[in-house]
Design an enzyme around this catalytic site. Structure first.
Site, PDB file in Angstrom:
ATOM      1  N   SER A   1       0.861  -1.196   0.000  1.00 57.86           N
ATOM      2  CA  SER A   1       0.000   0.000   0.000  1.00 57.86           C
ATOM      3  C   SER A   1       0.890   1.235   0.000  1.00 57.86           C
ATOM      4  O   SER A   1       2.061   1.160   0.406  1.00 57.86           O
ATOM      5  CB  SER A   1      -0.867   0.016   1.260  1.00 57.86           C
ATOM      6  OG  SER A   1      -1.583   1.230   1.350  1.00 57.86           O
TER       7      SER A   1
ATOM      8  N   TYR B   1      -3.709  -1.318  10.446  1.00 58.60           N
ATOM      9  CA  TYR B   1      -3.527  -1.598   9.013  1.00 58.60           C
ATOM     10  C   TYR B   1      -2.133  -1.174   8.551  1.00 58.60           C
ATOM     11  O   TYR B   1      -1.443  -1.931   7.867  1.00 58.60           O
ATOM     12  CB  TYR B   1      -4.600  -0.883   8.194  1.00 58.60           C
ATOM     13  CG  TYR B   1      -4.485  -1.142   6.708  1.00 58.60           C
ATOM     14  CD1 TYR B   1      -4.674  -2.412   6.182  1.00 58.60           C
ATOM     15  CD2 TYR B   1      -4.181  -0.099   5.817  1.00 58.60           C
ATOM     16  CE1 TYR B   1      -4.556  -2.658   4.820  1.00 58.60           C
ATOM     17  CE2 TYR B   1      -4.067  -0.336   4.450  1.00 58.60           C
ATOM     18  CZ  TYR B   1      -4.261  -1.621   3.962  1.00 58.60           C
ATOM     19  OH  TYR B   1      -4.133  -1.851   2.603  1.00 58.60           O
TER      20      TYR B   1
HETATM   21  N1  LIG Z   1      -8.460  -1.013  -2.066  1.00 60.58           N
HETATM   22  C1  LIG Z   1      -7.499  -0.157  -1.736  1.00 60.58           C
HETATM   23  O1  LIG Z   1      -7.723   1.073  -1.633  1.00 60.58           O
HETATM   24  C2  LIG Z   1      -6.104  -0.671  -1.497  1.00 60.58           C
HETATM   25  C3  LIG Z   1      -5.062   0.261  -1.484  1.00 60.58           C
HETATM   26  C4  LIG Z   1      -3.764  -0.173  -1.276  1.00 60.58           C
HETATM   27  C5  LIG Z   1      -3.509  -1.513  -1.085  1.00 60.58           C
HETATM   28  N2  LIG Z   1      -4.523  -2.421  -1.093  1.00 60.58           N
HETATM   29  C6  LIG Z   1      -4.189  -3.843  -0.882  1.00 60.58           C
HETATM   30  O2  LIG Z   1      -4.564  -4.566  -2.021  1.00 60.58           O
HETATM   31  C7  LIG Z   1      -4.776  -5.937  -1.656  1.00 60.58           C
HETATM   32  C8  LIG Z   1      -6.082  -6.410  -2.278  1.00 60.58           C
HETATM   33  O3  LIG Z   1      -7.151  -5.667  -1.690  1.00 60.58           O
HETATM   34  P1  LIG Z   1      -8.472  -5.257  -2.490  1.00 60.58           P
HETATM   35  O4  LIG Z   1      -8.581  -3.793  -2.390  1.00 60.58           O
HETATM   36  O5  LIG Z   1      -8.518  -5.901  -3.826  1.00 60.58           O
HETATM   37  O6  LIG Z   1      -9.577  -5.888  -1.494  1.00 60.58           O
HETATM   38  P2  LIG Z   1     -10.833  -6.827  -1.751  1.00 60.58           P
HETATM   39  O7  LIG Z   1     -11.608  -6.353  -2.932  1.00 60.58           O
HETATM   40  O8  LIG Z   1     -11.515  -6.898  -0.423  1.00 60.58           O
HETATM   41  O9  LIG Z   1     -10.192  -8.270  -2.086  1.00 60.58           O
HETATM   42  C9  LIG Z   1      -9.436  -8.949  -1.111  1.00 60.58           C
HETATM   43  C10 LIG Z   1      -9.106 -10.350  -1.615  1.00 60.58           C
HETATM   44  O10 LIG Z   1      -8.327 -11.022  -0.606  1.00 60.58           O
HETATM   45  C11 LIG Z   1      -8.948 -12.283  -0.310  1.00 60.58           C
HETATM   46  N3  LIG Z   1      -8.634 -12.667   1.057  1.00 60.58           N
HETATM   47  C12 LIG Z   1      -8.933 -12.024   2.221  1.00 60.58           C
HETATM   48  N4  LIG Z   1      -8.514 -12.746   3.267  1.00 60.58           N
HETATM   49  C13 LIG Z   1      -7.934 -13.877   2.766  1.00 60.58           C
HETATM   50  C14 LIG Z   1      -7.328 -15.017   3.342  1.00 60.58           C
HETATM   51  N5  LIG Z   1      -7.248 -15.188   4.693  1.00 60.58           N
HETATM   52  N6  LIG Z   1      -6.813 -15.967   2.516  1.00 60.58           N
HETATM   53  C15 LIG Z   1      -6.913 -15.828   1.184  1.00 60.58           C
HETATM   54  N7  LIG Z   1      -7.481 -14.779   0.569  1.00 60.58           N
HETATM   55  C16 LIG Z   1      -7.995 -13.823   1.363  1.00 60.58           C
HETATM   56  C17 LIG Z   1     -10.431 -12.052  -0.591  1.00 60.58           C
HETATM   57  O11 LIG Z   1     -11.134 -13.253  -0.867  1.00 60.58           O
HETATM   58  P3  LIG Z   1     -11.850 -14.137   0.287  1.00 60.58           P
HETATM   59  O12 LIG Z   1     -12.514 -13.167   1.226  1.00 60.58           O
HETATM   60  O13 LIG Z   1     -12.805 -15.035  -0.455  1.00 60.58           O
HETATM   61  O14 LIG Z   1     -10.749 -14.914   0.940  1.00 60.58           O
HETATM   62  C18 LIG Z   1     -10.342 -11.208  -1.862  1.00 60.58           C
HETATM   63  O15 LIG Z   1     -10.124 -12.033  -2.980  1.00 60.58           O
HETATM   64  C19 LIG Z   1      -4.740  -5.980  -0.127  1.00 60.58           C
HETATM   65  O16 LIG Z   1      -3.491  -6.475   0.295  1.00 60.58           O
HETATM   66  C20 LIG Z   1      -4.901  -4.520   0.270  1.00 60.58           C
HETATM   67  O17 LIG Z   1      -4.289  -4.243   1.513  1.00 60.58           O
HETATM   68  C21 LIG Z   1      -5.826  -2.031  -1.306  1.00 60.58           C
END
Ligand SMILES: NC(=O)c1ccc[n+]([C@@H]2O[C@H](COP(=O)([O-])OP(=O)(O)OC[C@H]3O[C@@H](n4cnc5c(N)ncnc54)[C@H](OP(=O)(O)O)[C@@H]3O)[C@@H](O)[C@H]2O)c1
Length: 245
Positions: A146, A159
Site C-alpha cells: 500500500s 492496518y
Molecule cells: N483497495 C485499496 O484502496 C487498497 C489500497 C492499497 C492496497 N490495497 C491492498 O490490495 C490488496 C487487495 O485488496 P483489495 O482492495 O482488492 O480488497 P478486496 O476487494 O476486499 O479483495 C481482497 C481479496 O483477498 C482475499 N482474502 C482475504 N482474506 C484472505 C485469506 N485469509 N486468505 C486468502 N485470501 C484472502 C479475498 O477473498 P476471500 O474473502 O474469499 O478470501 C479477496 O479475494 C490488499 O493487500 C490490500 O491491503 C488495497
C-alpha cells in the site's frame, strides 16, 4: 461470481508462457490481475477463501486461506505442479480503528492475513524458486502492499503496521532472493475502488479512485520486465489523491 464490470484493454506487457500464483484472486485487485494475466497469455493459479463460481480460461481457482499452513501447503503444491515461476501476494484485509479500539482478535485478523499470510505463502514457494535458479531461470515475486507501507494516520495504526511489516518482509526478501534469482517488487497503491474493508466496488464516492485494473497493469509491468531488469517498487495514486495523503 464477484467480479469487476470494467472491461480490460489489451496489455502491452508480455507474460505469455508464465505461470503466476495470485492470492486474494476472487475480487478487487486480485480478480482484475487474474483477468489481465490470463488475457496476456499467462497461466494463473488463483486462491481465495471463497472461490465458488469463479471460472476463467487460463486460470485455475483453488480454495486458499493464507493464514492456514495446511491450506497454503495445498495451494503451493498445486502451483508447483503447474510450474509456477511468479507469486503475487495480494490477499489482504483492512481495519481502521483508533488504537484504544483495537482488540487482540482484530489484531490477529489483520496481522495474520496481511503479514503471516505473506510469509507463509512466500515461504512455501521459495524451494520452487531456488530449484528454478538451479536450472538457470529467474523467478518473480510481487507484494501488493500500500502507499501506507511507509506512512500512517489517525485510525491507521493496525492496518499500516501490517503494511509496514509487509514492506520490511519485501525488502528483506529482495536481499535474500538475490542469491537465488528472485526478483522482488513492492507495489504500493493509493486508494483503489474494490471491496476492501467491507466496502463495495463501484460506490459513487470512489469513482475517481484507481481501478483494480490500474494495479493489475502495474503488476504486469513488474512481472514482464526483461531478465536483466528488476522493478523494485511502484508507488501509484489516483490523481485526486493528494501526494501528502
Ligand atoms: N483497495 C485499496 O484502496 C487498497 C489500497 C492499497 C492496497 N490495497 C491492498 O490490495 C490488496 C487487495 O485488496 P483489495 O482492495 O482488492 O480488497 P478486496 O476487494 O476486499 O479483495 C481482497 C481479496 O483477498 C482475499 N482474502 C482475504 N482474506 C484472505 C485469506 N485469509 N486468505 C486468502 N485470501 C484472502 C479475498 O477473498 P476471500 O474473502 O474469499 O478470501 C479477496 O479475494 C490488499 O493487500 C490490500 O491491503 C488495497
Amino acid at each position: 461470481m464477484t467480479s469487476s464490470a470494467t472491461s480490460l484493454t489489451a496489455s502491452p506487457f508480455d507474460v505469455s508462457g508464465r505461470v503466476v500464483a495470485v492470492t486474494g484472486a476472487s475480487k478487487g485487485i486480485g480478480w482484475a490481475l487474474v483477468q489481465a494475466l490470463a488475457a496476456a497469455g499467462a497461466t494463473v493459479i488463483g486462491g481465495a477463501r471463497d472461490v465458488s463460481g469463479l471460472t476463467l480460461p487460463g486460470a485455475t481457482f483453488l480454495p486458499l486461506d493464507v493464514t492456514d499452513e495446511t491450506s497454503v501447503g495445498a495451494f503451493a503444491e498445486a502451483a508447483k505442479q503447474a510450474g509456477v515461476d511468479s507469486l503475487v501476494n495480494n490477499a489482504g484485509v483492512g481495519s481502521f480503528l483508533p488504537v484504544q479500539d483495537i482488540t487482540p482478535a482484530e489484531y490477529h485478523r489483520v496481522m495474520d492475513t496481511n503479514v503471516l499470510g505473506t510469509l507463509l505463502v512466500t515461504r512455501a514457494l521459495i524451494g520452487q524458486f531456488q530449484a528454478r535458479h538451479a536450472r538457470g531461470h529467474t523467478s518473480s515475486l510481487v507484494n501488493i502492499t500500500s502507499d501506507v507501507s511507509g506512512r500512517t494516520f489517525a485510525g491507521g495504526a493496525l492496518y499500516t503496521a501490517s503494511k509496514y511489516a509487509q514492506r520490511a518482509i519485501t525488502q528483506a526478501l529482495a536481499h535474500e532472493g538475490h542469491s537465488y534469482g528472485l526478483r522482488v517488487t513492492e507495489i504500493r497503491p493509493g486508494m483503489v475502488d474494490t471491496y476492501f474493508a467491507d466496502s463495495q466496488q463501484g460506490e459513487a464516492h470512489k469513482a475517481a479512485w484507481l481501478r483494480p485494473e490500474d494495479v493489475a497493469q502495474a503488476t504486469l509491468y513488474a512481472l514482464s520486465a526483461p531478465a536483466h531488469a528488476r522493478i523494485d517498487e511502484i508507488l501509484l495514486h489516483p490523481t485526486v489523491q493528494d501526494v501528502a495523503f
